[in-house]
Design an enzyme around this catalytic site. Sequence first.
Site, PDB file in Angstrom:
ATOM      1  N   VAL A  84       0.960  -1.307   0.087  1.00 25.87           N
ATOM      2  CA  VAL A  84       0.181   0.021   0.021  1.00 25.87           C
ATOM      3  C   VAL A  84       0.879   1.451  -0.057  1.00 25.87           C
ATOM      4  CG1 VAL A  84      -0.205   0.116   2.516  1.00 25.87           C
ATOM      5  CG2 VAL A  84      -1.999   1.110   1.191  1.00 25.87           C
ATOM      6  N   LYS A  85       1.976   1.043   0.420  1.00 26.42           N
ATOM      7  CA  LYS A  85       2.951   2.167   0.570  1.00 26.42           C
ATOM      8  C   LYS A  85       3.535   2.941  -0.748  1.00 26.42           C
ATOM      9  CE  LYS A  85       3.378   2.323   5.055  1.00 26.42           C
ATOM     10  NZ  LYS A  85       2.628   3.590   5.859  1.00 26.42           N
TER      11      LYS A  85
END
Length: 333
Positions: free
Chosen positions: A40-41
Amino acid sequence: MNNISSQIGNTPLIYLEEVSKITDCNIYGKAEFLNPGLSVKDRAALSIITNAEKRGELRKGGTIVEGTAGNTGIGIALVANSRGYNVKIVIPETQSNEKFETLLALGVELIKVPAVPFSNPKNYQHVAKKIAEEEMKKNPNGAIFADQWNNLDNMLAHYETTGPEIFSQTNGKIDAFICSVGTGGTISGVSKYLKEQNPSIKIGIADPKGAAMYNYFHNNTIAPTEGNSISEGIGLGRVTPIIDEIEKIDYAYSIEDSDALPYIYDLVKNEGIILGGSSAINIAGAVNLAKDLGPKKTIVTILCDHGSRYQSKLYNTKFLKDKNLPIPDWLRS
């Protein structure tokens, strides 16, 4: 431009069969492990870099410095490499070897430091900030401290992309969203967007043991819960500008590793999905939220990163045994 940045986001929602069945709810996971950097980063990395470019803070040959548990650094390296920037990553030496090896393979300057509390000036975030400030003075092409913990461009990534994607993918028929708090970017951005679309959507956090967000949102005090967690990249211990952006948390849960890990092990064996520890905390939180909301609700959580980042830990019998954590049957053989 059809480069690596264009492949970040627009991840699918995956129906989680087993936990949906046991709760009589429809629980979905946003498959963030399918981003190019496997987490997700990537979204925060892209937003931070793109907005720094818009402000004129970076030019080709400039440097991006970040303190990270690993995944944000990997996302930054992917985007930076495609745009001609240098990257310096400061990381606690306790993170998984797989993250170290990936960062080195991406060509970053990797600086490992002892894992010490945020109050210690040698904490990896403080070290990164100091390095960034020195780089800003000497690099004619610009330099930034990505500062995912305080940089609102992190939250903006999820307000502009993750939240709208979830609302669209559920056709607006979502009852609740829940996830853990690392920097707070995901929960802050997604909750802001969803609440704007429908104020009745419930928002929850799933906090690992030893973190402070459960007490902050449940008891209105900043204090870590008892215990600790092996999860990496989540477990915030202070209120940041990003956390200040969160308008309301309706439900908060403090999750034990021993309760959470079986969910991701079941996913591997029964649904063919291999995830990291933060996803386990998220799924456990979604199950708790489903029980509190009642049957037939639609709940979305985040499947944060791919399990290949944790083969030496979460999928290693010796490590699990040493930590007195549950070992799935298929790992025992």
